[in-house]
Motif scaffolding. Structure first.
Motif, PDB file in Angstrom:
ATOM      1  N   SER A 568     -20.337 -40.111  29.212  1.00 23.86           N
ATOM      2  CA  SER A 568     -19.247 -39.523  30.017  1.00 23.86           C
ATOM      3  C   SER A 568     -19.819 -38.660  31.135  1.00 23.86           C
ATOM      4  O   SER A 568     -19.369 -38.718  32.295  1.00 23.86           O
ATOM      5  CB  SER A 568     -18.335 -38.669  29.143  1.00 23.86           C
ATOM      6  N   SER A 617     -14.138 -29.760  33.926  1.00 24.86           N
ATOM      7  CA  SER A 617     -12.943 -30.144  33.157  1.00 24.86           C
ATOM      8  C   SER A 617     -13.388 -30.650  31.780  1.00 24.86           C
ATOM      9  O   SER A 617     -14.435 -31.297  31.649  1.00 24.86           O
ATOM     10  CB  SER A 617     -12.159 -31.213  33.916  1.00 24.86           C
ATOM     11  N   PRO A 618     -12.609 -30.375  30.758  1.00 25.61           N
ATOM     12  CA  PRO A 618     -13.025 -30.690  29.388  1.00 25.61           C
ATOM     13  C   PRO A 618     -13.207 -32.203  29.155  1.00 25.61           C
ATOM     14  O   PRO A 618     -12.535 -33.019  29.772  1.00 25.61           O
ATOM     15  CB  PRO A 618     -11.875 -30.143  28.545  1.00 25.61           C
ATOM     16  N   PHE A 619     -14.116 -32.480  28.274  1.00 31.59           N
ATOM     17  CA  PHE A 619     -14.352 -33.883  27.867  1.00 31.59           C
ATOM     18  C   PHE A 619     -13.519 -34.154  26.634  1.00 31.59           C
ATOM     19  O   PHE A 619     -13.432 -33.310  25.737  1.00 31.59           O
ATOM     20  CB  PHE A 619     -15.825 -34.099  27.526  1.00 31.59           C
ATOM     21  N   ALA A 620     -12.938 -35.347  26.603  1.00 32.12           N
ATOM     22  CA  ALA A 620     -12.185 -35.731  25.413  1.00 32.12           C
ATOM     23  C   ALA A 620     -12.932 -36.901  24.782  1.00 32.12           C
ATOM     24  O   ALA A 620     -12.900 -38.020  25.286  1.00 32.12           O
ATOM     25  CB  ALA A 620     -10.771 -36.152  25.801  1.00 32.12           C
ATOM     26  N   VAL A 621     -13.655 -36.570  23.724  1.00 28.52           N
ATOM     27  CA  VAL A 621     -14.429 -37.613  23.034  1.00 28.52           C
ATOM     28  C   VAL A 621     -14.046 -37.580  21.567  1.00 28.52           C
ATOM     29  O   VAL A 621     -14.024 -36.510  20.959  1.00 28.52           O
ATOM     30  CB  VAL A 621     -15.949 -37.380  23.206  1.00 28.52           C
ATOM     31  N   GLY A 623     -11.313 -37.830  20.123  1.00 30.31           N
ATOM     32  CA  GLY A 623     -10.121 -37.056  19.803  1.00 30.31           C
ATOM     33  C   GLY A 623     -10.360 -35.553  19.900  1.00 30.31           C
ATOM     34  O   GLY A 623      -9.526 -34.752  19.484  1.00 30.31           O
ATOM     35  N   GLN A 624     -11.519 -35.163  20.441  1.00 36.23           N
ATOM     36  CA  GLN A 624     -11.797 -33.726  20.563  1.00 36.23           C
ATOM     37  C   GLN A 624     -11.999 -33.360  22.022  1.00 36.23           C
ATOM     38  O   GLN A 624     -12.599 -34.140  22.775  1.00 36.23           O
ATOM     39  CB  GLN A 624     -13.083 -33.380  19.811  1.00 36.23           C
ATOM     40  N   ASN A 625     -11.561 -32.225  22.385  1.00 35.59           N
ATOM     41  CA  ASN A 625     -11.774 -31.750  23.756  1.00 35.59           C
ATOM     42  C   ASN A 625     -12.805 -30.639  23.733  1.00 35.59           C
ATOM     43  O   ASN A 625     -12.726 -29.730  22.903  1.00 35.59           O
ATOM     44  CB  ASN A 625     -10.467 -31.173  24.331  1.00 35.59           C
TER      45      ASN A 625
END
Ligand SMILES: Nc1nc2c(ncn2[C@@H]2O[C@@H]3COP(=O)(O)O[C@H]4[C@@H](O)[C@H](n5cnc6c(=O)[nH]c(N)nc65)O[C@@H]4COP(=O)(O)O[C@H]3[C@H]2O)c(=O)[nH]1
Length: 946
Positions: A568, A617-621, A623-625
């Protein structure tokens, strides 16, 4: 490779060649016994034996035949010889008769001949020399009855006063011996003898009278010989007549008969001399009657004793109206038997020749049979070769086709058909030139058909209608006996290889995880940008990006999660940049951005800000940010460095400064950083040289029992004696060694040197305490450590527990599983394991029980803190307790004061090392210490400092 002619033959596996020997042999049961006998005949023995037998037979026949021929020739020669002798004998007799006739002529011519004249006549004949058989020549006169007195008177008147006719018995007609010559006592005694008084003589005289021819008596003993016993003789009579020398009729002959000349002849002297005394090759026997009736012969020539007669011939000999039989015998020592050796020689020669022939035949047949065996073996081997070649052709992984001079496919192997993607049968007999998928291949084959070999690669279908791939083609004309026979076409499908190469190429330049350019390509891109910058006078910026606390994410959420985060991040980094800029991944959580055509530092700062913004900006991997922040170090060409390596190094240092300053930000390279980077580079070069030149050496720090003060171990520590700078401590050069990978070679040297030193001390001091060696993370992860340790131990005859391997906690926590395996392998070899810097890691307790560890080393910082009062003794206490509960020994590092030691004693920590007891000391000092140790263990006492 099969011949083209054989190319269309069926596959040998499907159509195995029949055994020619089996073909020519009928079934054993149906084979005629004679043929079987012939086949089983051992020719090299049978033929010579037969030849020997045949030769011997022929030799015997030749011997017999030659014997017969010789005998026949002998007979001929003997017959000729007999004719010669017999003729001579007959001539002699004729001559004797002639003598008698001559005497008779004399008596008839001179009827009143005086006896002296008779004597002279006889003397003139020289009888002893010329007629040795004649004893005398006498004349007897016929005296009619009543006229005997006249004869006596006339004889007495002629001087023979004693003359008388005897015997007195008077017959009707008397024939009285009146003259004889030569005159001698014996002859004279016969004068006056009336020969008609004796029957044998009378009969012969009457025959002589009646025939007018010489007449001989049978063999008799002469009167004169009666006393001497001389050999047999005969008397030859020749009648004399009055008037006509031979009256024409019997009556006339009787009427005019006047007397007879009598010639007594001894047979011995008559015959003697016919056979040469030196050449007694012929025996002569004379018989008066047929030999079968005779008691003994009239004459027998001398012959050698024990002589056997080979040939006998009989001849008749007319003698004065009688017929004698003469037998001639060939005698063995004569010439006639001179060739007796010939048959024997023929037999011997024949046998020798037969033997020689048999031997020659034997040799020839043995040679022949050997040649046959050899030829059989050669044929079998050729067949095998042919089968092997066929097998090779069929099973070769390389596609092979035989192309005739006309371009037609004569044969091809399954690999060729598979490469072409067409059935083999469809290819046979077709013109390959018309079927190639590209012109280059057609031209190459055309050239090969003209005798020029060629190679090419094509990415067209090998044959029209076939499969498309990348092919390597090789056309090789095959020339035999000066003429081109065919062309071998080799085809290899290199599609896979090509793809693999491309993939390798990709892997070599791109990061497999993110697809970004890797370190290699990044270096290349930087070099490219630098060339451009040099040319255009622009700057190049290198941004070294490290993700803050990525390790925590990786360890807590798992590797695959960490990988996803990295992907990402890579995507975001790429999306925000110009096309001319390059984003790459150096490894781990380190990324690099190369910015070209930078006019001023601010341009690079803008890029860095953009990176920070993009990652903000947060990563969403999964199901977690969560948020990932970067620390960025920026270096500029030409300000900070002029080569890719220098720029990356500077940016790396700047990145650390950015981290130190609170992360999620960027820092430019300062002057000091640049200097530090350069110093590092210099250090790397010098370190390489140090390893090469043996400038490294080991010092040893004793480890001591806290209560007794006994030395319980030694820790080996590396030192570098720099030729200009003097002693350099590992804290300065180890990071460089680790960065450059030099730490591996260095670690190998330390391991081996420590083991060698242990061996020396064991020999000298009977050292029983272990020596610890530090192992870096790179060494540990290398995978070779257990093998290297084993080699070092084996080379120095150590069993294992003499050596202790120190691993830092941080080394282990990267990959606990593989670390556990490496430690297990080391334990298996018997070495001790100590966990260095224990307590500094943050997951210490969770993995500890899974690792085969012997000793925990409390990090120096905790001991330092004890004495300064910066913290309480809770960590060392916990570590000592942990060690006790896990059955591990615990040692404290960096003990400098008595106070610290006392605290450790209070905590029941077993051992310590530190300046309090001894600094790390060189080998000689250790040896002095060990010398004391081997004497009496000293009380707790400090040692001279380093
Ligand atoms: N302040 C203080 N320091 C003390 C005291 N007693 C000992 N030391 C120092 O503490 C370090 C102990 O080694 P370490 O923790 O394994 O830490 C070592 C070890 O991690 C590494 N190192 C040293 N030699 C080697 C080596 O041969 N191979 C590898 N891979 N690493 C090595 O370098 C580190 C530093 O080594 P050194 O400079 O020799 O520093 C040594 C030693 O001189 C004390 O009372 N007070």
């Amino acid at each position: 490779m099969p011949e083209p002619a054989a190319a269309s033959k069926a596959d040998p596996k499907l159509d195995p060649k029949p055994d020619p020997t089996a073909e020519s042999q009928p079934a054993a049961g149906s084979e005629p016994s004679f043929r079987r006998f012939l086949r089983n005949l051992n020719l090299p023995v049978a033929v010579p034996v037969l030849a020997l037998i045949a030769g011997a037979g022929l030799s015997v026949m030749a011997m017999l035949h030659s014997g017969r021929l010789l005998h026949r020739e002998e007979e001929h020669r003997f017959a000729a010889r007999v004719e010669e002798i017999h003729g001579q004998l007959a001539d002699r007799l004729r001559v004797y008769e002639q003598v008698a006739r001559s005497a008779a002529s004399l008596a008839m011519t001179f009827p009143d001949l005086h006896w002296t004249q008779w004597s002279r006549f006889v003397e003139a004949l020289d009888m002893p020399q010329r007629y040795p058989g004649i004893i005398s020549i006498a004349y007897a006169r016929a005296v009619a009855a009543g006229r005997a007195g006249d004869l006596v008177a006339s004889m007495r008147a002629a001087g023979l006063s004693d003359f008388r006719i005897w015997p007195e018995t008077a017959g009707a007609e008397r024939v009285v011996n009146i003259f004889t010559a030569p005159v001698n006592e014996g002859n004279v005694r016969a004068i006056g003898f009336d020969m008609m008084s004796e029957a044998v003589r009378r009969s012969a005289i009457e025959r002589a009278r009646d025939t007018g021819e010489p007449a001989a008596t049978r063999a008799i003993t002469l009167k004169i010989d009666e006393a001497t016993g001389a050999g047999p003789a005969f008397i030859l009579y020749q009648a004399t007549y009055r008037g006509d020398p031979l009256p024409p009729s019997l009556e006339a002959r009787r009427a005019s008969f006047t007397g007879v000349v009598l010639t007594p002849v001894r047979i011995g002297p008559l015959v003697d001399g016919l056979i040469d005394a030196n050449r007694r090759d012929t025996g002569i026997e004379i018989f008066d009657v047929p030999p079968a009736d005779a008691e003994f012969p009239l004459y027998r020539s001398r012959r050698p004793l024990d002589s056997t007669v080979a040939i006998s011939l009989m001849r008749e000999l007319p003698v004065g109206g009688r017929v004698w039989t003469v037998r001639y015998d060939s005698l063995p020592d004569g010439l006639f038997t001179a060739h007796d050796w010939v048959p024997g020689a023929l037999l011997a020669g024949g046998l020798a020749l037969s033997l020689a022939l048999a031997l020659v035949l034997r040799m020839a047949l043995v040679t022949h049979s050997r040649a046959v065996v050899l030829a059989g073996e050669m044929t079998a081997s050729l067949r095998l070769q042919e089968a092997e070649r066929q097998q090779l052709f069929t099973q070769a992984p390389l596609g092979i086709a035989l192309v005739g001079a006309d371009g037609l496919v004569l044969d091809c192997n399954p690999a060729f058909a598979a490469a072409a993607g067409l059935p083999r049968q469809e290819l046979l007999g077709t013109d390959l030139r018309l079927r190639f998928g590209d012109q280059a291949s057609v031209f190459a084959l055309e050239a090969a058909l003209q005798g020029e070999s060629g190679k090419l690669e094509s990415d067209q279908p090998l044959l029209l209608g076939g499969r498309r791939s990348h092919f390597s083609l090789h056309f090789q004309p095959v020339i035999a006996d000066g003429a081109q026979k065919f062309v071998l076409a080799f085809a290899e499908d290199i599609g896979e290889k090509r793809r693999a190469e491309q993939h390798i190429q990709y892997l070599a330049h791109f990061d497999a995880l993110t697809g970004l350019p890797n370190r290699v390509l990044l270096y290349d891109r930087i070099a490219q940008a630098l060339r451009e910058g040099r040319r255009d006078g622009t700057k190049v910026a290198v941004l070294f990006i490290d993700l803050d606390r990525f390790k925590v994410i990786n360890d807590s959420l798992g590797h695959s999660f960490g990988d996803e985060v990295l992907r990402s991040v890579a995507r975001r980094l790429q999306s925000g940049l110009r096309e001319s800029d390059t984003v790459g991944r150096l490894g781990g959580d380190e990324f690099l951005i190369v910015v070209r055509r930078v006019m001023e530092p601010n341009d690079a700062a803008c890029v860095a800000e953009k990176v920070v913004a993009h990652l903000a900006s947060p990563f969403a991997v999964g199901g977690q940010n969560f948020v990932v922040t970067p620390s960025i170090g920026i270096s500029l060409y030409p300000d900070d460095a002029e080569d890719p390596e220098g720029l990356i190094r500077c940016a790396d240092i700047a990145m650390y400064h950015a981290k130190e300053q609170g992360r999620n930000g960027f820092r430019f390279v300062t002057k000091e950083m640049g200097a530090k980077s350069r110093e590092r580079m210099d250090l790397e070069g010098s370190l390489r040289q140090a390893i090469r030149d043996g400038q490294l050496f080991l010092v040893y720090q004793p480890q001591v029992d806290t209560l007794t003060g006994r030395i319980v171990g030694l820790e080996a520590l590396i030192r570098w004696r720099h030729p200009d700078e003097g002693m350099i401590l590992p804290g300065r050069f180890l990071p460089v060694a680790e960065e450059t990978g030099l730490v591996l070679a260095m670690g190998d040297w330390v391991l081996f040197e420590a083991c060698a030193q242990i061996r020396r001390w064991r020999t000298r001091f009977d050292l029983s305490i272990p020596v610890a060696v530090n192992v870096s993370g790179a060494q540990f992860r290398d995978g070779q450590l257990p093998a290297k340790v084993a080699r070092a131990l084996d080379a120095n005859g150590l069993s294992g527990p003499e050596l202790e391997i120190e691993v830092t906690e941080s080394t282990l926590i990267d990959d606990v599983e593989s670390a556990a395996a490496t430690l297990a392998a080391l334990k298996q070899r018997g070495v001790l394991i100590a966990l260095d810097d224990f307590g500094t890691g943050y997951s210490s307790l969770s993995y500890l029980h899974r690792l085969p560890i012997d000793k925990l080393k409390i990090d120096r910082s905790f001991i330092h803190d004890l004495s300064t009062g910066a913290s309480d003794s809770s960590v060392p206490r916990a570590i000592v307790g942990l060690g006790r509960s896990l059955g591990l020994s615990v040692i404290a590092e960096g003990v400098e004061t008595q106070e610290q030691l006392q605290l450790l004693r209070d905590l029941a920590c077993e051992s310590y090392q530190g300046f309090l007891f001894s600094r790390p000391i060189p080998v000689e000092e250790v040896e002095r210490l060990l010398e004391k140790l081997t004497a009496v263990q000293p009380p707790v006492q400090s040692v001279s400092a380093e």
